[in-house]
Design an enzyme around this catalytic site. Structure first.
Site, PDB file in Angstrom:
ATOM      1  N   GLU A   1    -112.874   6.002  20.305  1.00 35.88           N
ATOM      2  CA  GLU A   1    -112.680   4.617  19.732  1.00 35.88           C
ATOM      3  C   GLU A   1    -111.708   3.962  20.200  1.00 35.88           C
ATOM      4  O   GLU A   1    -111.272   4.291  21.577  1.00 35.88           O
ATOM      5  CB  GLU A   1    -112.250   4.997  18.232  1.00 35.88           C
TER       6      GLU A   1
ATOM      7  N   ARG B   1    -111.242   7.794   0.607  1.00 36.19           N
ATOM      8  CA  ARG B   1    -110.760   8.383   2.194  1.00 36.19           C
ATOM      9  C   ARG B   1    -109.491   8.712   1.936  1.00 36.19           C
ATOM     10  O   ARG B   1    -108.655   9.560   2.710  1.00 36.19           O
ATOM     11  CB  ARG B   1    -111.249   7.359   3.288  1.00 36.19           C
TER      12      ARG B   1
ATOM     13  N   LYS C   1    -106.122   9.534   7.847  1.00 39.25           N
ATOM     14  CA  LYS C   1    -105.437   8.476   8.362  1.00 39.25           C
ATOM     15  C   LYS C   1    -103.944   8.405   8.037  1.00 39.25           C
ATOM     16  O   LYS C   1    -103.420   7.942   6.874  1.00 39.25           O
ATOM     17  CB  LYS C   1    -106.403   7.161   7.364  1.00 39.25           C
TER      18      LYS C   1
HETATM   19  N1  PMP Z   1    -110.396   3.835  14.269  1.00 34.67           N
HETATM   20  C1  PMP Z   1    -108.735   3.750  13.873  1.00 34.67           C
HETATM   21  C2  PMP Z   1    -107.968   4.470  14.637  1.00 34.67           C
HETATM   22  C3  PMP Z   1    -108.530   3.002  12.980  1.00 34.67           C
HETATM   23  O1  PMP Z   1    -106.946   2.662  12.588  1.00 34.67           O
HETATM   24  C4  PMP Z   1    -109.324   2.065  12.276  1.00 34.67           C
HETATM   25  C5  PMP Z   1    -108.785   1.205  10.939  1.00 34.67           C
HETATM   26  N2  PMP Z   1    -108.356   0.115  11.405  1.00 34.67           N
HETATM   27  C6  PMP Z   1    -110.632   2.266  12.522  1.00 34.67           C
HETATM   28  C7  PMP Z   1    -111.114   3.181  13.554  1.00 34.67           C
HETATM   29  C8  PMP Z   1    -111.670   1.378  11.798  1.00 34.67           C
HETATM   30  O2  PMP Z   1    -111.660   2.140  10.287  1.00 34.67           O
HETATM   31  P1  PMP Z   1    -112.236   1.201   9.193  1.00 34.67           P
HETATM   32  O3  PMP Z   1    -113.441   0.493   9.397  1.00 34.67           O
HETATM   33  O4  PMP Z   1    -112.370   1.909   7.958  1.00 34.67           O
HETATM   34  O5  PMP Z   1    -110.902  -0.100   9.090  1.00 34.67           O
END
Ligand code: PMP
Length: 293
Positions: free
Chosen positions: A186, A54, A153
């Protein structure tokens, strides 16, 4: 974090006090950079390859040419955990555009910088996993993918920080973020799931969420447990009327939320399927991964 912690910085493991970045770094001046948050459990890094894949996609999307291969980044991550003598914790891996001029032009930054921190972490007390979190709906919206894709990210988290401020001012720790159309995207740092009539639902990432690694694990765990899981665009109605609800993220892991905007979700307690997924997640996380020994 203890003061004798070791930070990986541009190829070397250095003391925390020596791990410094230029004030002309575009990661700092413009949020021009990318990152990953990764967990390690029982001396093994969980889903390391998925996280680095990623990261490489984020780099590609912002046209950031990396002088490190995937294997070198994985090795540096493992080396950082090893150097800190920890068995369980959180890794923050950041790549910035590097030092450049005061203007925006990223082509004037000749060399990206990478640093990796490994530290012990407990984002929420165990009590929140047992009793669930209370959430609000934040007024701050997720930006449209047409302006900045949530799949990148990036170091641009000001939008999430603003939403987090709303949560804390409202006396809660997390909040739901909607997209510009009003659909659930989210939380400020986690993906959102609800359960209704035995089926688990989560918004498609095209509604404005990061494609979380933990989110992907939930799909696997549901498939293994014979629990039906579907992507569905959701409004606040779907959250208010859900039987169960939970968040997922690397730092938060799988955590129930039992109240939203002061309304109880279901009977106001973490549901049976949520509890099962928390247990299954913990078992999986402690049973696989890239060894750090
Ligand atoms: N959404 C956001 C905005 C995030 O920063 C994250 C990571 N903390 C997630 C969702 C969850 O992603 P992951 O399961 O890969 O940590």
């Amino acid at each position: 974090m203890s003061d004798n912690s070791k930070i990986w910085l541009d190829g070397q493991l250095v003391d925390k006090s020596a791990a410094t970045i230029s004030v002309f770094d575009h990661g700092l001046l413009y949020g021009d950079g990318i990152f990953e948050g990764i967990r390690f459990y029982s001396g093994r890094v969980f889903r390391l390859e998925e996280h680095i894949d990623r990261l490489l996609l984020s780099a590609k999307a912002i046209l950031l040419d990396l002088p490190w291969t995937k294997e070198e980044i994985c090795q540096a991550t493992v080396d950082t955990v090893k150097a800190n003598g920890l068995t369980d914790g959180y890794i923050r891996l950041v790549i910035t555009r590097g030092e450049g001029g005061l203007g925006l032009n990223p082509y004037l930054c000749p060399k990206p910088s990478m640093f990796i921190i490994a530290a012990a972490i407990q984002l929420y007390p165990e009590e929140n996993y047992v009793n669930g979190l209370e959430l609000i709906t934040c007024a701050t919206r997720r930006p449209t993918p047409a302006s900045l894709s949530p799949q990148i990210k990036s170091l641009n988290y000001l939008n999430n920080v603003m939403a987090k401020i709303e949560c804390i001012q409202a006396g809660v720790m997390e909040g739901i973020m909607l997209n510009e159309q009003g659909y659930v995207a989210e939380s400020t740092g986690d993906n959102v799931f609800v359960l209704k009539n035995g089926v688990v639902y989560t918004p498609p990432v095209s509604d404005g969420s990061l494609d979380g690694i933990t989110r992907q694990v939930i799909f696997e765990l549901c498939a293994n447990a014979g629990i039906e899981i579907k992507e569905k665009s959701m409004t606040r109605y779907d959250l208010y009327t859900a039987d169960e609800a939970f968040l997922t993220g690397t730092a938060a892991e799988v955590i129930p939320f039992v109240k939203l905007d002061q309304r109880p979700i279901g009977d106001g307690n973490p549901g049976k399927i949520t509890q099962r997924l928390i247990k299954d997640f913990r078992e999986l996380a402690n049973s696989e991964g890239t060894p750090c020994t």
